[in-house]
Design a protein around this motif. Structure first.
Motif, PDB file in Angstrom:
ATOM      1  N   LEU A 523       0.828  -1.207   0.000  1.00  0.00           N
ATOM      2  CA  LEU A 523       0.000   0.000   0.000  1.00  0.00           C
ATOM      3  C   LEU A 523       0.861   1.256   0.000  1.00  0.00           C
ATOM      4  O   LEU A 523       2.059   1.212   0.285  1.00  0.00           O
ATOM      5  CB  LEU A 523      -0.903   0.000   1.241  1.00  0.00           C
ATOM      6  N   GLY A 524       0.215   2.375  -0.295  1.00  0.00           N
ATOM      7  CA  GLY A 524       0.840   3.682  -0.124  1.00  0.00           C
ATOM      8  C   GLY A 524       1.921   4.006  -1.129  1.00  0.00           C
ATOM      9  O   GLY A 524       2.860   4.748  -0.812  1.00  0.00           O
ATOM     10  N   LEU A 525       1.831   3.490  -2.338  1.00  0.00           N
ATOM     11  CA  LEU A 525       2.819   3.769  -3.383  1.00  0.00           C
ATOM     12  C   LEU A 525       2.498   5.125  -4.013  1.00  0.00           C
ATOM     13  O   LEU A 525       1.422   5.332  -4.563  1.00  0.00           O
ATOM     14  CB  LEU A 525       2.796   2.658  -4.426  1.00  0.00           C
ATOM     15  N   THR A 526       3.447   6.040  -3.950  1.00  0.00           N
ATOM     16  CA  THR A 526       3.151   7.444  -4.278  1.00  0.00           C
ATOM     17  C   THR A 526       3.237   7.769  -5.762  1.00  0.00           C
ATOM     18  O   THR A 526       2.790   8.828  -6.187  1.00  0.00           O
ATOM     19  CB  THR A 526       4.101   8.370  -3.507  1.00  0.00           C
ATOM     20  N   ASP A 527       3.853   6.900  -6.572  1.00  0.00           N
ATOM     21  CA  ASP A 527       3.978   7.197  -8.002  1.00  0.00           C
ATOM     22  C   ASP A 527       4.028   5.900  -8.798  1.00  0.00           C
ATOM     23  O   ASP A 527       4.154   4.804  -8.241  1.00  0.00           O
ATOM     24  CB  ASP A 527       5.213   8.046  -8.291  1.00  0.00           C
ATOM     25  N   ALA A 528       3.969   6.041 -10.102  1.00  0.00           N
ATOM     26  CA  ALA A 528       3.891   4.873 -10.973  1.00  0.00           C
ATOM     27  C   ALA A 528       5.140   4.013 -10.892  1.00  0.00           C
ATOM     28  O   ALA A 528       5.060   2.782 -10.921  1.00  0.00           O
ATOM     29  CB  ALA A 528       3.642   5.321 -12.415  1.00  0.00           C
ATOM     30  N   MET A 529       6.338   4.638 -10.817  1.00  0.00           N
ATOM     31  CA  MET A 529       7.553   3.835 -10.799  1.00  0.00           C
ATOM     32  C   MET A 529       7.654   3.013  -9.517  1.00  0.00           C
ATOM     33  O   MET A 529       8.120   1.870  -9.535  1.00  0.00           O
ATOM     34  CB  MET A 529       8.777   4.727 -10.952  1.00  0.00           C
ATOM     35  N   SER A 530       7.197   3.564  -8.397  1.00  0.00           N
ATOM     36  CA  SER A 530       7.174   2.775  -7.155  1.00  0.00           C
ATOM     37  C   SER A 530       6.282   1.557  -7.328  1.00  0.00           C
ATOM     38  O   SER A 530       6.601   0.455  -6.854  1.00  0.00           O
ATOM     39  CB  SER A 530       6.674   3.629  -5.987  1.00  0.00           C
ATOM     40  N   ALA A 531       5.179   1.744  -8.020  1.00  0.00           N
ATOM     41  CA  ALA A 531       4.278   0.626  -8.266  1.00  0.00           C
ATOM     42  C   ALA A 531       4.922  -0.402  -9.192  1.00  0.00           C
ATOM     43  O   ALA A 531       4.761  -1.616  -9.004  1.00  0.00           O
ATOM     44  CB  ALA A 531       2.967   1.132  -8.860  1.00  0.00           C
ATOM     45  N   VAL A 532       5.664   0.077 -10.202  1.00  0.00           N
ATOM     46  CA  VAL A 532       6.354  -0.845 -11.112  1.00  0.00           C
ATOM     47  C   VAL A 532       7.355  -1.696 -10.355  1.00  0.00           C
ATOM     48  O   VAL A 532       7.420  -2.924 -10.518  1.00  0.00           O
ATOM     49  CB  VAL A 532       7.056  -0.057 -12.237  1.00  0.00           C
ATOM     50  N   TRP A 533       8.184  -1.064  -9.533  1.00  0.00           N
ATOM     51  CA  TRP A 533       9.199  -1.818  -8.786  1.00  0.00           C
ATOM     52  C   TRP A 533       8.531  -2.835  -7.837  1.00  0.00           C
ATOM     53  O   TRP A 533       9.022  -3.947  -7.660  1.00  0.00           O
ATOM     54  CB  TRP A 533      10.080  -0.857  -7.995  1.00  0.00           C
ATOM     55  N   THR A 534       7.418  -2.422  -7.243  1.00  0.00           N
ATOM     56  CA  THR A 534       6.693  -3.339  -6.345  1.00  0.00           C
ATOM     57  C   THR A 534       6.179  -4.541  -7.125  1.00  0.00           C
ATOM     58  O   THR A 534       6.290  -5.696  -6.674  1.00  0.00           O
ATOM     59  CB  THR A 534       5.523  -2.605  -5.672  1.00  0.00           C
ATOM     60  N   LEU A 535       5.598  -4.292  -8.302  1.00  0.00           N
ATOM     61  CA  LEU A 535       5.089  -5.394  -9.113  1.00  0.00           C
ATOM     62  C   LEU A 535       6.215  -6.339  -9.506  1.00  0.00           C
ATOM     63  O   LEU A 535       6.061  -7.572  -9.453  1.00  0.00           O
ATOM     64  CB  LEU A 535       4.393  -4.842 -10.365  1.00  0.00           C
ATOM     65  N   GLU A 536       7.361  -5.796  -9.891  1.00  0.00           N
ATOM     66  CA  GLU A 536       8.470  -6.655 -10.292  1.00  0.00           C
ATOM     67  C   GLU A 536       8.965  -7.504  -9.127  1.00  0.00           C
ATOM     68  O   GLU A 536       9.309  -8.678  -9.304  1.00  0.00           O
ATOM     69  CB  GLU A 536       9.600  -5.792 -10.863  1.00  0.00           C
ATOM     70  N   ASP A 537       8.989  -6.931  -7.922  1.00  0.00           N
ATOM     71  CA  ASP A 537       9.357  -7.721  -6.740  1.00  0.00           C
ATOM     72  C   ASP A 537       8.362  -8.861  -6.519  1.00  0.00           C
ATOM     73  O   ASP A 537       8.745  -9.999  -6.198  1.00  0.00           O
ATOM     74  CB  ASP A 537       9.405  -6.828  -5.500  1.00  0.00           C
ATOM     75  N   MET A 538       7.071  -8.562  -6.658  1.00  0.00           N
ATOM     76  CA  MET A 538       6.048  -9.598  -6.460  1.00  0.00           C
ATOM     77  C   MET A 538       6.165 -10.694  -7.515  1.00  0.00           C
ATOM     78  O   MET A 538       6.017 -11.890  -7.212  1.00  0.00           O
ATOM     79  CB  MET A 538       4.648  -8.978  -6.505  1.00  0.00           C
TER      80      MET A 538
END
Length: 676
Positions: A523-538
């Motif tokens: 939760l709490g991802l402030t921008d698109a790139m943070s979301a991208v990195w999170t998805l890649e980790d998952m």
């Protein structure tokens, strides 16, 4: 079943197979009981070994009887049961009662009985008794009365009958259903609706078969003015789903039974003694219309103890209005206390009529729903014979006060069975030897409420998808709000979705049920790139699959709630609501009802929660949108009830704010699959 006299109610003839002269054998009690009704029906005893039974020479077999018996009760070795049943069916018997246990295939036996045009009670039951028709085919002896008992356990049923006899309560009808291979508990309960001498019904059940049909049957009893008391024990499949979901972990089989009792207008108790304590109350007096109780005693200590146990029973012991308290204190010793509990402080000893005067003031005041008299009253005449007539006169006044006002009076007396105690019961005042029994019966009697009719459930067989998005789409179709979101599988699809959504974001694994425990939600991802990195980790940790990019609910001052719905094997659709979030199992603040529910009933559920004040403006905070929350509960219950392909739905958390409700996670289990 038909309400006309039948083989299990008033048969024209009975054959006892396995009749015995040995008082230690079932066949002896069956023969003895059957013969007690011989002036009403023809009774035939059957024993292949010969010898006299109860002064009669038994027939060697059913073939030797002078006529086909309408009802055959058998207590023979399991190996002999098929032959007995086949012969009874060949002769045209309409009913069979199976005392015998250990039969290889109960349900095959029941199939043969039904194919032969008859019905089977049992097997492995302890028989039945009907006071109206002098039908006695059970162990022991029964005192005729007004309590109907239907029990899945024969021994518990006999215990109830024994406790009732000790309390001066007779039995109108007793049925032990045993294995329920054919006749069910629900069918035998249904026979009591028009059973004239039955005024109160006690049910002991360990399983509920078609629970919704049983609810409807109990509702018919309730509407006929016959209160129903339910005794059950243990945990069932409903309580063993804890490993699958929060919904399962937060509810038990007893929660479900309580919901069924509310739907049918009945109440559940915990022990056989509580069944009889409540039955005594219900057979003598009216149920309180509210929970306000005045306690009267001639001992401050006993009044204080009574106040504690009365509060534990769910009743309210609140101070009386000053004007009423002043009227009560008039004529009492200076040390008397009329605040509630009312301490006569020796006033009862000085003048026994003080009890009657105080109770008259209370029952006629409009300020209380019931009066609990505790302590020595009932013992005066027993210990001091010169006070006997005066005490009995007070008893008559107490009975008149109840009759005149409709306000019940319950007595806890230190005497178990004095003339005054018996007189109290004779004039409609339930009397108990312990204060906890008195308060418990009064508290449980106050729980009765009108039944809530169950809607018919028509579940569509349309298939449903799996995963978070499928659950979300299904529930959203009923009007439940979710944050905007989109399915993503890789960097490119996530960036495309992020252009349409507003940060902060959440990334969730669509294919996981318990996302937090598996690292499947961030939760709490402030921008698109943070979301991208999170998805890649998952993707690296959890593997490829469908994920979800979702806007977050950023509202302040919200309360998290859990809403769940599932199918119970016996009672069908259920809906649960409670304090939610990651601490839901710790708080265990939930309530459950048979579904589907409407918004009004959902609102009633919310008001039962300990956390409800947080929704309703706790300590001056802005009230939250409770109506929208109730509508969401009703919507979830309707989705499950209307979709047979769904076994369970769970929304947790549902965030409730002043401007509405948003569900931020959803789980769905399809029928026939286990949640992972």
């Amino acid at each position: 079943m038909s309400t006309e006299p039948g083989p299990f109610t008033d048969p024209a003839s009975v054959a006892v197979v396995g009749a015995s002269a040995d008082p230690a054998k079932w066949g002896h009690w069956l023969a003895r009981g059957a013969l007690a009704g011989e002036d009403r029906r023809r009774v035939y005893l059957v024993n292949s070994r010969g010898g006299a039974v109860a002064g009669r020479v038994p027939y060697a077999s059913l073939d030797d009887l002078p006529e086909p018996p309408e009802l055959v009760v058998f207590s023979v070795p399991a190996s002999a049961v098929p032959e007995v049943v086949d012969k009874a069916l060949e002769l045209g018997a309409r009913g069979l009662v199976g005392i015998s246990a250990g039969i290889e295939d109960d349900y095959e036996l029941a199939r043969r009985v039904r194919a032969g045009g008859a019905r089977l009670l049992g097997p492995a039951c302890l028989g039945l008794f009907d006071a109206e028709t002098q039908l006695e085919l059970a162990w022991g002896q029964f005192e005729p009365g007004a309590l109907g008992i239907v029990s899945q356990s024969g021994q518990v049923g006999l215990e109830l009958a024994g406790l009732a006899a000790s309390a001066g309560i007779g039995v109108s009808r007793f049925v032990s259903v045993g294995r329920q291979a054919d006749l069910t508990l629900e069918e035998m309960v249904g026979e009591l609706v028009e059973h004239e001498s039955t005024r109160v019904v006690a049910i002991y059940a360990e399983s509920f078969g078609d629970g919704r049909e049983l609810v409807r049957t109990i509702t018919r009893l309730t509407e006929a003015g016959k209160p129903v008391v339910v005794l059950t024990v243990g945990e069932s499949d409903a309580g063993r789903t804890a490993a699958r979901s929060h919904t399962g972990a937060l509810t038990s089989s007893l929660d479900v039974v309580d919901a069924a009792c509310r739907a049918s207008g009945s109440v559940r108790v915990r022990t056989p003694a509580e069944v009889i304590d409540l039955a005594r109350y219900l057979l003598l007096t009216t149920r309180p219309k509210g929970k306000r109780v005045a306690i009267v005693g001639d001992s401050g200590g006993q009044g204080a103890v009574a106040a504690d146990v009365t509060a534990r029973a769910g009743l309210r012991v609140t101070p009386l209005p000053a004007v009423l308290a002043a009227r009560i204190e008039a004529g009492l010793p200076d040390a008397a206390n009329s605040v509630n509990p009312i301490d006569l402080a020796g006033g009862g000893e000085q003048d026994l009529r003080s009890y009657a005067r105080v109770v008259r003031e209370l029952t006629g005041s409009g300020e209380v729903d019931a009066v609990l008299l505790t302590g020595y009253f009932g013992s005066y005449g027993e210990d001091t014979p010169t006070l006997r007539e005066t005490e009995l006169g007070v008893v008559a006044e107490l009975g008149f006060a109840v009759h005149r006002t409709g306000i019940p009076v319950v007595v806890h007396s230190m005497s178990a069975d004095s003339d005054a105690v018996r007189a109290l019961r004779d004039c409609g005042v339930p009397t108990y030897h312990t204060v906890e029994a008195a308060a418990g019966a009064l508290g449980t009697a106050a729980q009765f409420a009108p039944p809530c009719p169950l809607p018919l459930v028509w579940g569509s067989a349309a298939p449903v998808g799996e995963g978070y998005l499928a659950a979300r789409d299904l529930v959203a179709s009923a009007g439940v709000r979710f944050p905007a979101g989109a399915a993503v599988t890789d960097r490119e699809s996530l960036l495309a979705a992020a252009e349409r959504l507003r940060p902060p974001y959440a990334v969730k694994a669509d294919f996981l049920a318990h996302k937090s425990e598996a690292g499947g939600v961030v939760l709490g991802l402030t921008d698109a790139m943070s979301a991208v990195w999170t998805l890649e980790d998952m993707l690296h940790e959890l593997g490829p699959g469908r994920y979800v990019l979702e806007e977050m609910d950023t509202r302040e001052h919200t309360v998290e709630i859990i809403i769940g719905a599932r199918r119970d094997p016996a009672f069908g659709p259920l809906v649960m609501v409670g304090a939610g979030g990651t601490d839901a199992e710790l708080q265990r603040d939930t309530t459950i009802e048979l579904g589907p529910v409407d918004t009004e009933r959902a609102m009633t559920m919310l008001r039962r929660l300990r956390c409800y004040p947080l929704l309703d403006g706790w300590r001056g905070r802005e009230p939250l949108d409770v109506k929208a929350l109730a509508e969401t509960v009703a919507a979830v219950s309707s989705v499950l009830a209307g979709c047979a392909a769904v076994a369970e739905i769970e929304l947790n958390p549902v965030r409730v704010g002043a401007d509405g409700v948003i569900a931020v996670d959803a789980l769905l289990t399809r029928a026939g699959e286990e949640r992972t």
